[in-house]
Design an enzyme around this catalytic site. Structure first.
Site, PDB file in Angstrom:
ATOM      1  N   TRP A 213       0.799  -1.321   0.184  1.00 59.85           N
ATOM      2  CA  TRP A 213      -0.015  -0.075  -0.169  1.00 59.85           C
ATOM      3  C   TRP A 213       0.992   1.183  -0.132  1.00 59.85           C
ATOM      4  O   TRP A 213       1.982   1.394   0.466  1.00 59.85           O
ATOM      5  CB  TRP A 213      -0.903   0.018   1.280  1.00 59.85           C
ATOM      6  CG  TRP A 213      -2.386  -0.318   1.223  1.00 59.85           C
ATOM      7  CD1 TRP A 213      -2.805  -1.669   0.951  1.00 59.85           C
ATOM      8  CD2 TRP A 213      -3.539   0.514   0.964  1.00 59.85           C
ATOM      9  NE1 TRP A 213      -4.162  -1.710   0.816  1.00 59.85           N
ATOM     10  CE2 TRP A 213      -4.464  -0.373   0.780  1.00 59.85           C
ATOM     11  CE3 TRP A 213      -3.588   1.686   1.082  1.00 59.85           C
ATOM     12  CZ2 TRP A 213      -5.943  -0.043   0.747  1.00 59.85           C
ATOM     13  CZ3 TRP A 213      -4.849   2.222   0.697  1.00 59.85           C
ATOM     14  CH2 TRP A 213      -6.062   1.530   0.669  1.00 59.85           C
TER      15      TRP A 213
ATOM     16  N   SER B  50      -0.692  -1.983   6.044  1.00 60.25           N
ATOM     17  CA  SER B  50      -0.236  -1.626   7.607  1.00 60.25           C
ATOM     18  C   SER B  50      -0.976  -2.532   8.263  1.00 60.25           C
ATOM     19  O   SER B  50      -0.237  -3.126   9.676  1.00 60.25           O
ATOM     20  CB  SER B  50      -0.224  -0.248   7.700  1.00 60.25           C
ATOM     21  OG  SER B  50       0.414   0.619   7.078  1.00 60.25           O
TER      22      SER B  50
ATOM     23  N   GLU C 294      -1.369  -5.692   8.462  1.00 63.49           N
ATOM     24  CA  GLU C 294      -0.601  -6.854   8.532  1.00 63.49           C
ATOM     25  C   GLU C 294       0.846  -6.801   9.077  1.00 63.49           C
ATOM     26  O   GLU C 294       1.409  -7.848   9.131  1.00 63.49           O
ATOM     27  CB  GLU C 294      -0.578  -7.535   7.051  1.00 63.49           C
ATOM     28  CG  GLU C 294      -1.796  -8.067   6.498  1.00 63.49           C
ATOM     29  CD  GLU C 294      -2.540  -7.104   6.072  1.00 63.49           C
ATOM     30  OE1 GLU C 294      -2.391  -6.064   5.315  1.00 63.49           O
ATOM     31  OE2 GLU C 294      -4.061  -7.308   6.384  1.00 63.49           O
TER      32      GLU C 294
ATOM     33  N   ILE D 154      -2.587   6.987   4.745  1.00 58.97           N
ATOM     34  CA  ILE D 154      -3.278   8.309   4.514  1.00 58.97           C
ATOM     35  C   ILE D 154      -4.760   8.357   4.606  1.00 58.97           C
ATOM     36  O   ILE D 154      -5.380   7.566   4.207  1.00 58.97           O
ATOM     37  CB  ILE D 154      -2.778   8.459   2.900  1.00 58.97           C
ATOM     38  CG1 ILE D 154      -1.287   8.451   2.544  1.00 58.97           C
ATOM     39  CG2 ILE D 154      -3.103   9.916   2.459  1.00 58.97           C
ATOM     40  CD1 ILE D 154      -0.606   8.550   1.335  1.00 58.97           C
TER      41      ILE D 154
ATOM     42  N   SER E  53     -11.566   9.155   2.842  1.00 60.61           N
ATOM     43  CA  SER E  53     -13.023   9.534   3.185  1.00 60.61           C
ATOM     44  C   SER E  53     -13.630   9.048   4.328  1.00 60.61           C
ATOM     45  O   SER E  53     -14.670   9.427   4.972  1.00 60.61           O
ATOM     46  CB  SER E  53     -13.901   9.556   2.063  1.00 60.61           C
ATOM     47  OG  SER E  53     -14.015   8.397   1.336  1.00 60.61           O
ATOM     48  N   THR E  54     -13.139   7.832   4.927  1.00 61.31           N
ATOM     49  CA  THR E  54     -13.916   7.010   6.007  1.00 61.31           C
ATOM     50  C   THR E  54     -12.879   7.066   7.075  1.00 61.31           C
ATOM     51  O   THR E  54     -12.001   7.532   7.216  1.00 61.31           O
ATOM     52  CB  THR E  54     -14.028   5.318   5.298  1.00 61.31           C
ATOM     53  OG1 THR E  54     -12.763   4.903   5.320  1.00 61.31           O
ATOM     54  CG2 THR E  54     -14.835   5.419   4.042  1.00 61.31           C
TER      55      THR E  54
ATOM     56  N   HIS F  84     -11.861   4.291   8.136  1.00 64.65           N
ATOM     57  CA  HIS F  84     -10.726   3.220   7.766  1.00 64.65           C
ATOM     58  C   HIS F  84      -9.269   3.344   8.453  1.00 64.65           C
ATOM     59  O   HIS F  84      -8.600   2.932   9.144  1.00 64.65           O
ATOM     60  CB  HIS F  84     -10.729   2.755   6.362  1.00 64.65           C
ATOM     61  CG  HIS F  84     -10.302   1.390   6.215  1.00 64.65           C
ATOM     62  ND1 HIS F  84      -9.755   1.050   5.138  1.00 64.65           N
ATOM     63  CD2 HIS F  84     -10.562   0.372   6.793  1.00 64.65           C
ATOM     64  CE1 HIS F  84      -9.455  -0.378   4.849  1.00 64.65           C
ATOM     65  NE2 HIS F  84      -9.788  -0.714   6.164  1.00 64.65           N
TER      66      HIS F  84
ATOM     67  N   PHE G 212       8.730   2.205  15.344  1.00 66.21           N
ATOM     68  CA  PHE G 212       7.749   2.804  14.871  1.00 66.21           C
ATOM     69  C   PHE G 212       7.812   3.448  13.640  1.00 66.21           C
ATOM     70  O   PHE G 212       7.866   4.426  13.139  1.00 66.21           O
ATOM     71  CB  PHE G 212       6.775   3.355  15.746  1.00 66.21           C
ATOM     72  CG  PHE G 212       5.308   4.112  15.404  1.00 66.21           C
ATOM     73  CD1 PHE G 212       5.248   5.339  15.150  1.00 66.21           C
ATOM     74  CD2 PHE G 212       4.526   2.950  15.436  1.00 66.21           C
ATOM     75  CE1 PHE G 212       3.979   5.546  14.784  1.00 66.21           C
ATOM     76  CE2 PHE G 212       3.124   3.273  14.898  1.00 66.21           C
ATOM     77  CZ  PHE G 212       2.844   4.714  14.649  1.00 66.21           C
TER      78      PHE G 212
ATOM     79  N   ARG H 157       7.652  13.455   4.324  1.00 64.66           N
ATOM     80  CA  ARG H 157       8.144  12.755   5.358  1.00 64.66           C
ATOM     81  C   ARG H 157       8.868  11.522   4.880  1.00 64.66           C
ATOM     82  O   ARG H 157       9.546  10.706   5.383  1.00 64.66           O
ATOM     83  CB  ARG H 157       6.838  12.187   6.603  1.00 64.66           C
ATOM     84  CG  ARG H 157       6.449  13.463   7.132  1.00 64.66           C
ATOM     85  CD  ARG H 157       5.195  13.109   7.915  1.00 64.66           C
ATOM     86  NE  ARG H 157       4.843  14.577   8.722  1.00 64.66           N
ATOM     87  CZ  ARG H 157       4.690  15.527   8.255  1.00 64.66           C
ATOM     88  NH1 ARG H 157       4.480  15.817   6.701  1.00 64.66           N
ATOM     89  NH2 ARG H 157       4.143  16.586   8.801  1.00 64.66           N
TER      90      ARG H 157
HETATM   91  O1  LIG Z   1      -1.156   0.375   4.495  1.00 69.97           O
HETATM   92  C1  LIG Z   1      -2.088   1.183   4.436  1.00 69.97           C
HETATM   93  N1  LIG Z   1      -3.258  -0.055   4.397  1.00 69.97           N
HETATM   94  C2  LIG Z   1      -4.409   0.576   4.151  1.00 69.97           C
HETATM   95  N2  LIG Z   1      -5.602  -0.291   4.099  1.00 69.97           N
HETATM   96  C3  LIG Z   1      -5.117  -1.770   4.084  1.00 69.97           C
HETATM   97  C4  LIG Z   1      -5.109  -2.332   5.318  1.00 69.97           C
HETATM   98  O2  LIG Z   1      -3.869  -2.106   6.103  1.00 69.97           O
HETATM   99  C5  LIG Z   1      -5.052  -4.075   5.213  1.00 69.97           C
HETATM  100  O3  LIG Z   1      -4.063  -4.454   4.197  1.00 69.97           O
HETATM  101  C6  LIG Z   1      -6.516  -4.348   4.414  1.00 69.97           C
HETATM  102  O4  LIG Z   1      -7.428  -3.886   5.563  1.00 69.97           O
HETATM  103  C7  LIG Z   1      -6.819  -5.965   4.584  1.00 69.97           C
HETATM  104  O5  LIG Z   1      -6.266  -6.482   5.684  1.00 69.97           O
HETATM  105  C8  LIG Z   1      -4.599   1.905   3.968  1.00 69.97           C
HETATM  106  N3  LIG Z   1      -6.026   2.494   3.574  1.00 69.97           N
HETATM  107  O6  LIG Z   1      -6.996   1.891   3.436  1.00 69.97           O
HETATM  108  O7  LIG Z   1      -6.058   3.692   3.575  1.00 69.97           O
HETATM  109  C9  LIG Z   1      -3.265   2.856   3.944  1.00 69.97           C
HETATM  110  O8  LIG Z   1      -3.707   4.071   3.964  1.00 69.97           O
HETATM  111  N4  LIG Z   1      -2.332   2.287   4.272  1.00 69.97           N
END
Ligand SMILES: O=c1[nH]c(NC[C@H](O)[C@H](O)[C@H](O)CO)c([N+](=O)[O-])c(=O)[nH]1
Length: 168
Positions: free
Chosen positions: A28, A62, A64, A93, A96-97, A99, A124, A138
């Site tokens: 990601w 992230s 995982e 990042i 819009s939710t 999550h 971290f 960053r």
């Molecule tokens: O590493 C990220 N994972 C993201 N989602 C995936 C998440 O980490 C898992 O891989 C997924 O939910 C499956 O478990 C992100 N967003 O959804 O925004 C993100 O910004 N960064």
């Protein structure tokens, strides 16, 4: 003169030779994750860590990172090739939710717990940014003139410092 980045000063006598460090990074936001990984690797190599002692693995996102870090630390220890530190690297990042908040909270608590339970310093390496521009800056690849500061460099230095602290 020492680099002074927002309260971070270079600790004296950081000699990373012989240390083994695990980097686990997400796919990601890879265009931002990649410079962060490179910054950590380059800094650790400049402190004497051998490239062959830096193991790099990847996960989807992230969320995982804690599981992957935990399982890779355990398997290396079981194989008699333990890591001295781990740097999970991910970029969150805000979308819009909500999550973003849930993943950021889960991943940060998870990463902290993995280090404490494994007894191995886990840095971290999560950027939790509200905009893509914040994240780019960053990672030292900002669109502005300054390009920002690559936090991966700080994480590499922290991995060496904490490895040496844990060995004392
Ligand atoms: O590493 C990220 N994972 C993201 N989602 C995936 C998440 O980490 C898992 O891989 C997924 O939910 C499956 O478990 C992100 N967003 O959804 O925004 C993100 O910004 N960064």
């Amino acid at each position: 003169s020492k680099d002074f980045v927002k309260g971070l000063t270079v600790a004296d006598g950081l000699n990373g030779s012989g240390l083994r460090v695990l980097i686990v990074h997400t796919r990601w936001n890879l265009p931002i994750v990649e410079p962060l990984v490179q910054g950590a690797v380059n800094t650790m190599k400049s402190l004497g860590v051998s490239e062959s002692d830096i193991v790099i693995r990847q996960v989807p996102g992230s969320f995982e990172l804690p599981f992957a870090t935990q399982t890779l630390l355990a398997s290396a220890k079981a194989a008699g090739r333990p890591f001295d530190a781990a740097i999970p690297i991910g970029v969150l990042i805000k979308g819009s939710t909500m999550h973003f908040e849930y993943i950021a909270d889960a991943a940060s608590h998870g990463i902290m717990r993995v280090g404490l339970e494994a007894g191995i310093p886990v840095i971290f390496g999560l950027l939790t940014c509200l905009t893509e521009d914040q994240a780019l800056e960053r990672a030292g690849v900002g669109k502005g003139a300054s390009k920002g500061h690559n936090h991966g460099e700080d994480w590499g230095m922290g991995a060496v410092e904490m490895s040496l602290l844990a060995k004392k």
